[in-house]
Each structure stands twice: as C-alpha cells, then as structure tokens.
Design a protein around this motif. Structure first.
Motif, PDB file in Angstrom:
ATOM      1  N   UNK A 171      -8.834  -8.107   8.804  1.00 26.64           N
ATOM      2  CA  UNK A 171      -8.826  -9.339   7.883  1.00 26.64           C
ATOM      3  C   UNK A 171      -8.141 -10.469   8.627  1.00 26.64           C
ATOM      4  N   UNK A 172      -8.913 -11.548   8.558  1.00 25.46           N
ATOM      5  CA  UNK A 172      -8.369 -12.855   8.906  1.00 25.46           C
ATOM      6  C   UNK A 172      -8.053 -13.712   7.602  1.00 25.46           C
ATOM      7  N   UNK A 173      -6.862 -14.389   7.642  1.00 27.19           N
ATOM      8  CA  UNK A 173      -6.314 -15.016   6.304  1.00 27.19           C
ATOM      9  C   UNK A 173      -6.653 -16.453   6.658  1.00 27.19           C
ATOM     10  N   UNK A 174      -7.468 -17.080   5.678  1.00 29.21           N
ATOM     11  CA  UNK A 174      -7.448 -18.458   5.592  1.00 29.21           C
ATOM     12  C   UNK A 174      -6.852 -19.261   4.862  1.00 29.21           C
ATOM     13  N   UNK A 175      -6.145 -18.640   3.899  1.00 28.69           N
ATOM     14  CA  UNK A 175      -5.118 -19.104   3.221  1.00 28.69           C
ATOM     15  C   UNK A 175      -4.004 -18.060   2.995  1.00 28.69           C
ATOM     16  N   UNK A 176      -2.991 -18.400   2.101  1.00 26.73           N
ATOM     17  CA  UNK A 176      -1.943 -17.503   1.920  1.00 26.73           C
ATOM     18  C   UNK A 176      -2.828 -16.163   1.439  1.00 26.73           C
ATOM     19  N   UNK A 177      -2.062 -14.920   2.283  1.00 22.12           N
ATOM     20  CA  UNK A 177      -2.786 -13.636   1.740  1.00 22.12           C
ATOM     21  C   UNK A 177      -1.531 -12.716   1.941  1.00 22.12           C
ATOM     22  N   UNK A 178      -1.630 -11.698   0.926  1.00 16.12           N
ATOM     23  CA  UNK A 178      -0.822 -10.631   0.945  1.00 16.12           C
ATOM     24  C   UNK A 178      -1.733  -9.348   1.134  1.00 16.12           C
ATOM     25  N   UNK A 179      -1.403  -8.536   1.983  1.00 18.22           N
ATOM     26  CA  UNK A 179      -2.255  -7.225   1.958  1.00 18.22           C
ATOM     27  C   UNK A 179      -1.374  -5.994   2.217  1.00 18.22           C
ATOM     28  N   UNK A 180      -1.860  -4.852   1.481  1.00 19.45           N
ATOM     29  CA  UNK A 180      -1.063  -3.685   1.608  1.00 19.45           C
ATOM     30  C   UNK A 180       0.524  -3.939   1.325  1.00 19.45           C
ATOM     31  N   UNK A 181       0.617  -4.536   0.082  1.00 20.31           N
ATOM     32  CA  UNK A 181       2.145  -4.852  -0.343  1.00 20.31           C
ATOM     33  C   UNK A 181       2.742  -3.822  -1.237  1.00 20.31           C
ATOM     34  N   UNK A 182       2.124  -2.619  -1.115  1.00 19.11           N
ATOM     35  CA  UNK A 182       2.861  -1.788  -2.033  1.00 19.11           C
ATOM     36  C   UNK A 182       1.941  -0.753  -2.591  1.00 19.11           C
ATOM     37  N   UNK A 183       2.327  -0.054  -3.245  1.00 21.28           N
ATOM     38  CA  UNK A 183       1.796   1.229  -4.019  1.00 21.28           C
ATOM     39  C   UNK A 183       1.426   0.705  -5.487  1.00 21.28           C
ATOM     40  N   UNK A 184       0.431   1.529  -6.263  1.00 17.21           N
ATOM     41  CA  UNK A 184       0.293   1.281  -7.464  1.00 17.21           C
ATOM     42  C   UNK A 184       1.425   2.016  -8.294  1.00 17.21           C
ATOM     43  N   UNK A 185       1.551   1.844  -9.465  1.00 15.04           N
ATOM     44  CA  UNK A 185       2.669   2.334 -10.415  1.00 15.04           C
ATOM     45  C   UNK A 185       2.467   3.963 -10.177  1.00 15.04           C
ATOM     46  N   UNK A 186       3.761   4.431  -9.894  1.00 18.05           N
ATOM     47  CA  UNK A 186       3.914   5.828  -9.974  1.00 18.05           C
ATOM     48  C   UNK A 186       2.969   6.546 -11.014  1.00 18.05           C
ATOM     49  N   UNK A 187       2.922   6.069 -12.360  1.00 18.70           N
ATOM     50  CA  UNK A 187       2.183   6.954 -13.469  1.00 18.70           C
ATOM     51  C   UNK A 187       0.782   6.740 -13.114  1.00 18.70           C
ATOM     52  N   UNK A 188       0.325   5.626 -12.572  1.00 20.82           N
ATOM     53  CA  UNK A 188      -1.081   5.507 -12.217  1.00 20.82           C
ATOM     54  C   UNK A 188      -1.517   6.425 -11.280  1.00 20.82           C
ATOM     55  N   UNK A 189      -0.753   6.365 -10.096  1.00 19.79           N
ATOM     56  CA  UNK A 189      -0.914   7.374  -8.995  1.00 19.79           C
ATOM     57  C   UNK A 189      -0.997   8.813  -9.441  1.00 19.79           C
ATOM     58  N   UNK A 190      -0.278   9.261 -10.122  1.00 25.79           N
ATOM     59  CA  UNK A 190      -0.269  10.647 -10.672  1.00 25.79           C
ATOM     60  C   UNK A 190      -1.881  10.868 -11.740  1.00 25.79           C
ATOM     61  N   UNK A 191      -2.000   9.801 -12.470  1.00 30.08           N
ATOM     62  CA  UNK A 191      -3.216   9.849 -13.224  1.00 30.08           C
ATOM     63  C   UNK A 191      -4.444   9.867 -12.310  1.00 30.08           C
ATOM     64  N   UNK A 192      -4.361   9.451 -11.360  1.00 31.74           N
ATOM     65  CA  UNK A 192      -5.446   9.381 -10.167  1.00 31.74           C
ATOM     66  C   UNK A 192      -5.530  10.827  -9.670  1.00 31.74           C
ATOM     67  N   UNK A 193      -4.514  11.339  -9.343  1.00 26.85           N
ATOM     68  CA  UNK A 193      -4.366  12.773  -8.727  1.00 26.85           C
ATOM     69  C   UNK A 193      -4.805  13.682  -9.853  1.00 26.85           C
ATOM     70  N   UNK A 194      -4.588  13.389 -10.975  1.00 23.85           N
ATOM     71  CA  UNK A 194      -4.971  14.440 -12.090  1.00 23.85           C
ATOM     72  C   UNK A 194      -6.674  14.153 -12.529  1.00 23.85           C
ATOM     73  N   UNK A 195      -7.040  13.038 -12.341  1.00 23.44           N
ATOM     74  CA  UNK A 195      -8.423  12.790 -13.019  1.00 23.44           C
ATOM     75  C   UNK A 195      -9.435  12.426 -11.846  1.00 23.44           C
ATOM     76  N   UNK A 196      -9.042  12.373 -10.464  1.00 21.09           N
ATOM     77  CA  UNK A 196      -9.891  12.381  -9.592  1.00 21.09           C
ATOM     78  C   UNK A 196      -9.735  13.377  -8.429  1.00 21.09           C
TER      79      UNK A 196
END
Length: 92
Positions: free
Chosen positions: A2-27
């Motif tokens: 990726x080439x940022x043309x303006x201010x950019x944040x990438x890979x700046x953290x994980x989703x909330x714990x509960x959401x990750x657990x939900x994905x592990x259960x539902x996907x």
C-alpha cells in the motif's frame, strides 16, 4: 503493498476479543485455519490480558503459517458457502 497518499493507519490492532471468538464459532473455515488448539486457547483466555495477547499471537501465527493448499481450500469453501447463502437469500 500500500502507498499512502494521505494520513493512513494499517494493521493497527485486532478486532475486539468477543468478535474474534464469534468469528471462530461462526466461520468454520477461519476456525480451521487458526487450528483447534489455538482457537480453544483464544476462547479460554478472556479476561486475562497476557493470555489474550499470547493467544492472539498464536492464532495469527497458525493462520499465517498454514500450508498454502489448506489456506486456498478453506478460502474456496468460504467463498462457495457465502455465494450459496447469498443466492438462497435472493431466492427467498
């Protein structure tokens, strides 16, 4: 890449714990990529910051280091399942 043309944040953290657990259960494809052991460790670490961090690291490492064939197979299954679900929703 990726080439940022303006201010950019990438890979700046994980989703909330509960959401990750939900994905592990539902996907199931995601659960397979992460692996049963890492997924269970992740689910059992709720409320313990150090264990959460270590479990996230393990889940991420398992997913990123899985065999290419496993990754492609799981991605294909996910795309097929989502496409079939969309088609069923359209017909309903």
């Amino acid at each position: 890449m990726a080439i940022a043309l303006t201010q950019f944040e990438g890979l700046c953290g994980f989703r909330p714990v509960e959401e990750i657990i939900g994905f592990l259960k539902s996907i199931p494809e995601f659960h397979t990529l992460v692996g049963k052991e890492a997924a269970e460790e992740r689910q059992s670490s709720i409320g313990e910051d150090l264990r959460i961090s270590l479990a996230l690291k393990k889940c991420f490492a398992c997913m990123m280091n899985c065999e290419k064939k496993v990754f492609v197979d799981q991605l294909d299954m996910l795309v097929k399942r989502v496409t079939e679900d969309e088609l069923q929703d359209q017909l309903a």
